[in-house]
Design a protein around this motif. Structure first.
Motif, PDB file in Angstrom:
ATOM      1  N   ASN A  15       0.884  -1.255  -0.020  1.00  0.00           N
ATOM      2  CA  ASN A  15      -0.004   0.153  -0.155  1.00  0.00           C
ATOM      3  C   ASN A  15       0.852   1.208  -0.070  1.00  0.00           C
ATOM      4  O   ASN A  15       0.461   2.271   0.637  1.00  0.00           O
ATOM      5  CB  ASN A  15      -1.058  -0.057   1.106  1.00  0.00           C
ATOM      6  CG  ASN A  15      -2.202   0.963   0.985  1.00  0.00           C
ATOM      7  OD1 ASN A  15      -2.681   1.008  -0.200  1.00  0.00           O
ATOM      8  ND2 ASN A  15      -2.794   1.392   2.091  1.00  0.00           N
ATOM      9  N   GLY A  16       2.030   1.100  -0.705  1.00  0.00           N
ATOM     10  CA  GLY A  16       2.846   2.314  -0.859  1.00  0.00           C
ATOM     11  C   GLY A  16       3.624   2.691   0.362  1.00  0.00           C
ATOM     12  O   GLY A  16       4.330   3.838   0.527  1.00  0.00           O
ATOM     13  N   GLN A  17       3.598   1.934   1.536  1.00  0.00           N
ATOM     14  CA  GLN A  17       4.254   2.121   2.724  1.00  0.00           C
ATOM     15  C   GLN A  17       5.305   1.248   3.120  1.00  0.00           C
ATOM     16  O   GLN A  17       5.339   0.005   3.202  1.00  0.00           O
ATOM     17  CB  GLN A  17       3.546   1.935   3.679  1.00  0.00           C
ATOM     18  CG  GLN A  17       2.108   3.062   3.621  1.00  0.00           C
ATOM     19  CD  GLN A  17       2.400   4.484   3.596  1.00  0.00           C
ATOM     20  OE1 GLN A  17       3.288   4.806   4.627  1.00  0.00           O
ATOM     21  NE2 GLN A  17       1.839   5.111   2.947  1.00  0.00           N
ATOM     22  N   ILE A  18       6.875   1.791   3.020  1.00  0.00           N
ATOM     23  CA  ILE A  18       7.918   0.924   3.218  1.00  0.00           C
ATOM     24  C   ILE A  18       7.865   0.245   4.672  1.00  0.00           C
ATOM     25  O   ILE A  18       8.351  -1.073   4.800  1.00  0.00           O
ATOM     26  CB  ILE A  18       9.147   1.466   2.925  1.00  0.00           C
ATOM     27  CG1 ILE A  18      10.428   0.649   2.701  1.00  0.00           C
ATOM     28  CG2 ILE A  18       9.414   2.562   4.226  1.00  0.00           C
ATOM     29  CD1 ILE A  18      10.370   0.018   1.419  1.00  0.00           C
ATOM     30  N   GLU A  19       7.166   1.035   5.529  1.00  0.00           N
ATOM     31  CA  GLU A  19       7.047   0.184   7.125  1.00  0.00           C
ATOM     32  C   GLU A  19       6.202  -0.992   7.008  1.00  0.00           C
ATOM     33  O   GLU A  19       6.639  -1.825   7.725  1.00  0.00           O
ATOM     34  CB  GLU A  19       6.476   1.424   7.686  1.00  0.00           C
ATOM     35  CG  GLU A  19       7.072   2.284   8.115  1.00  0.00           C
ATOM     36  CD  GLU A  19       7.220   3.710   7.175  1.00  0.00           C
ATOM     37  OE1 GLU A  19       6.257   3.633   6.113  1.00  0.00           O
ATOM     38  OE2 GLU A  19       7.985   4.660   7.033  1.00  0.00           O
ATOM     39  N   GLN A  20       5.275  -0.957   6.050  1.00  0.00           N
ATOM     40  CA  GLN A  20       4.448  -2.368   5.795  1.00  0.00           C
ATOM     41  C   GLN A  20       5.357  -3.290   5.442  1.00  0.00           C
ATOM     42  O   GLN A  20       5.143  -4.471   5.747  1.00  0.00           O
ATOM     43  CB  GLN A  20       3.558  -1.989   4.737  1.00  0.00           C
ATOM     44  CG  GLN A  20       2.297  -3.151   4.948  1.00  0.00           C
ATOM     45  CD  GLN A  20       1.517  -3.019   6.282  1.00  0.00           C
ATOM     46  OE1 GLN A  20       1.047  -1.937   6.619  1.00  0.00           O
ATOM     47  NE2 GLN A  20       1.467  -4.164   6.737  1.00  0.00           N
ATOM     48  N   LEU A  21       6.389  -3.261   4.680  1.00  0.00           N
ATOM     49  CA  LEU A  21       7.451  -4.314   4.322  1.00  0.00           C
ATOM     50  C   LEU A  21       8.006  -4.819   5.425  1.00  0.00           C
ATOM     51  O   LEU A  21       8.156  -6.132   5.679  1.00  0.00           O
ATOM     52  CB  LEU A  21       8.459  -3.918   3.328  1.00  0.00           C
ATOM     53  CG  LEU A  21       9.471  -4.750   2.795  1.00  0.00           C
ATOM     54  CD1 LEU A  21       8.778  -5.656   1.873  1.00  0.00           C
ATOM     55  CD2 LEU A  21      10.743  -4.343   2.188  1.00  0.00           C
ATOM     56  N   LYS A  22       8.370  -3.950   6.331  1.00  0.00           N
ATOM     57  CA  LYS A  22       8.939  -4.492   7.637  1.00  0.00           C
ATOM     58  C   LYS A  22       8.090  -5.186   8.364  1.00  0.00           C
ATOM     59  O   LYS A  22       8.439  -6.209   8.993  1.00  0.00           O
ATOM     60  CB  LYS A  22       9.754  -3.255   8.395  1.00  0.00           C
ATOM     61  CG  LYS A  22      10.809  -2.637   7.333  1.00  0.00           C
ATOM     62  CD  LYS A  22      11.262  -1.244   7.990  1.00  0.00           C
ATOM     63  CE  LYS A  22      12.326  -0.449   7.113  1.00  0.00           C
ATOM     64  NZ  LYS A  22      12.461   0.776   7.480  1.00  0.00           N
ATOM     65  N   GLU A  23       6.949  -4.793   8.422  1.00  0.00           N
ATOM     66  CA  GLU A  23       5.813  -5.450   9.430  1.00  0.00           C
ATOM     67  C   GLU A  23       5.633  -6.792   8.847  1.00  0.00           C
ATOM     68  O   GLU A  23       5.376  -7.881   9.632  1.00  0.00           O
ATOM     69  CB  GLU A  23       4.463  -4.625   9.477  1.00  0.00           C
ATOM     70  CG  GLU A  23       3.631  -5.213  10.351  1.00  0.00           C
ATOM     71  CD  GLU A  23       2.530  -4.064  10.514  1.00  0.00           C
ATOM     72  OE1 GLU A  23       1.186  -4.591  10.684  1.00  0.00           O
ATOM     73  OE2 GLU A  23       2.619  -2.971  10.689  1.00  0.00           O
ATOM     74  N   TYR A  24       5.528  -7.009   7.546  1.00  0.00           N
ATOM     75  CA  TYR A  24       5.304  -8.195   6.751  1.00  0.00           C
ATOM     76  C   TYR A  24       6.684  -9.177   7.258  1.00  0.00           C
ATOM     77  O   TYR A  24       6.430 -10.537   7.531  1.00  0.00           O
ATOM     78  CB  TYR A  24       5.009  -8.243   5.459  1.00  0.00           C
ATOM     79  CG  TYR A  24       3.856  -7.642   5.079  1.00  0.00           C
ATOM     80  CD1 TYR A  24       2.797  -8.098   5.754  1.00  0.00           C
ATOM     81  CD2 TYR A  24       3.519  -6.889   3.998  1.00  0.00           C
ATOM     82  CE1 TYR A  24       1.418  -7.431   5.379  1.00  0.00           C
ATOM     83  CE2 TYR A  24       2.569  -6.143   3.439  1.00  0.00           C
ATOM     84  CZ  TYR A  24       1.438  -6.779   4.170  1.00  0.00           C
ATOM     85  OH  TYR A  24       0.381  -5.917   3.747  1.00  0.00           O
ATOM     86  N   TYR A  25       7.559  -8.424   7.228  1.00  0.00           N
ATOM     87  CA  TYR A  25       8.899  -9.646   7.405  1.00  0.00           C
ATOM     88  C   TYR A  25       8.780  -9.913   8.918  1.00  0.00           C
ATOM     89  O   TYR A  25       9.118 -11.038   9.368  1.00  0.00           O
ATOM     90  CB  TYR A  25      10.176  -8.563   7.403  1.00  0.00           C
ATOM     91  CG  TYR A  25      11.359  -9.266   7.567  1.00  0.00           C
ATOM     92  CD1 TYR A  25      12.182  -9.964   6.625  1.00  0.00           C
ATOM     93  CD2 TYR A  25      11.865  -9.114   9.123  1.00  0.00           C
ATOM     94  CE1 TYR A  25      13.335 -10.756   7.113  1.00  0.00           C
ATOM     95  CE2 TYR A  25      12.999  -9.961   9.255  1.00  0.00           C
ATOM     96  CZ  TYR A  25      13.764 -10.745   8.299  1.00  0.00           C
ATOM     97  OH  TYR A  25      14.927 -11.246   8.570  1.00  0.00           O
TER      98      TYR A  25
END
Length: 313
Positions: A110-120
């Protein structure tokens, strides 16, 4: 022998087909009993974020992560969610199936790099950057000859993936984006479910130049059982083996793996019709073609396990 399948869409159809991973079904292509019958003991489970979820991709992705965790819990005597090479080693030693959680489609961020880290943090260890269309990261192959490459956000994502220890998956990515990924990071790159354009000239398949680049990065290409990516006219298991032969010739044995795309296929070819039979039939075919045991072991699993250790630790 460890056998790895680097892509299936099972998680995203379990609910609609009223299936559970732990129960053998005549629907779909993959569940735990069929994986065990077919000898697959490391399965990558993709969360496919289709266009219909574009308005709430994070909510949808989290719903499927919850479903995945519930399935793992319900079948904990037989399967474990693995996030590291040590996890895989211990789980295989316990004679359980290893489940690697992945996401198919950068829409999930959803355009948020923080979301990548959350999924990780939730245990996701690979991301297929695009599906066939355009998203915040790049264009997919469905955008045709006018497709563009990585966006600025896409560049940020692949850099973050490289530093986090997440597998960058270029299946579905349009060629300009593919070369941008290769320029942006110097880590092993994968195509989890793609075949060879020289054998079957489908837009989803890889050119020889792309195959060489993935191989040179230390990456792996998972040959896929999708009929139209095998052959337009005769999508047989023999033609799938032709793709493996071609990868061997162009990129070498260390770049070859399996990536079935089970439960993302309408009707797989005979002999590849579900997880209980596909790998045994591929082993027989490779043996008949004169592949050495050590080469077959690399193709079936060792290449993926080596890459997983290099990228994810």
């Amino acid at each position: 022998m460890p056998v790895v399948d680097a892509h299936c869409d099972t998680l995203t159809i379990l609910a609609s087909q009223k299936r559970s991973l732990g129960t053998e079904s005549t629907n779909g292509h993959l569940d735990l009993p069929r994986l065990r019958k077919g000898g697959v003991n490391v399965q990558f489970f993709a969360i496919f974020v289709g266009p219909e979820y574009s308005s709430s991709p994070v909510k949808y992705t989290n719903q499927i992560i919850t479903l995945f965790n519930e399935e793992i819990q319900a079948n904990q005597d037989f399967i474990k969610h693995v996030t590291s090479s040590n996890d895989i080693k211990e789980t295989l030693a316990a004679q359980k199936t290893c489940a690697v959680l992945t996401i198919e489609g950068g829409e999930a961020l959803n355009g948020q790099i923080e979301q990548l880290k959350e999924y990780y943090h939730y245990g996701v260890r690979a991301l297929t950057l695009t599906w066939n269309g355009r998203n915040d990261l790049a264009d997919g192959v469905g955008m045709g000859a006018g497709a563009g490459g990585l966006t600025n956000f896409g560049r940020q994502v692949v850099q973050s993936m490289a530093s986090l220890g997440m597998i960058i998956d270029v299946s579905h990515l349009a060629e300009p984006g593919f070369w941008d990924v290769m320029d942006e990071v110097k880590v092993p790159i994968v195509a989890s479910h793609s075949n060879c354009a020289s054998v079957c000239n489908h837009p989803r398949n890889l050119t020889d130049k792309q195959i060489k680049a993935i191989a040179a990065s230390g990456g792996v290409i998972g040959v896929t059982y999708v009929p139209q990516f095998i052959d337009f006219h005769q999508p047989t298991i023999d033609r799938l083996l032709d793709h493996i032969d071609h990868l061997y010739k162009v990129g070498g044995v260390s770049c070859i793996g399996l990536g079935s795309d089970f439960d993302g296929i309408d009707e797989p070819p005979d002999g590849l019709h579900d997880a209980s039979v596909a790998v045994p039939n591929i082993i027989n075919g490779l043996t008949q073609r004169g592949y050495k045991t050590s080469e077959i072991e690399k193709i079936l699993g060792d290449n993926w396990l080596r890459l997983f250790k290099e990228v994810c630790g």
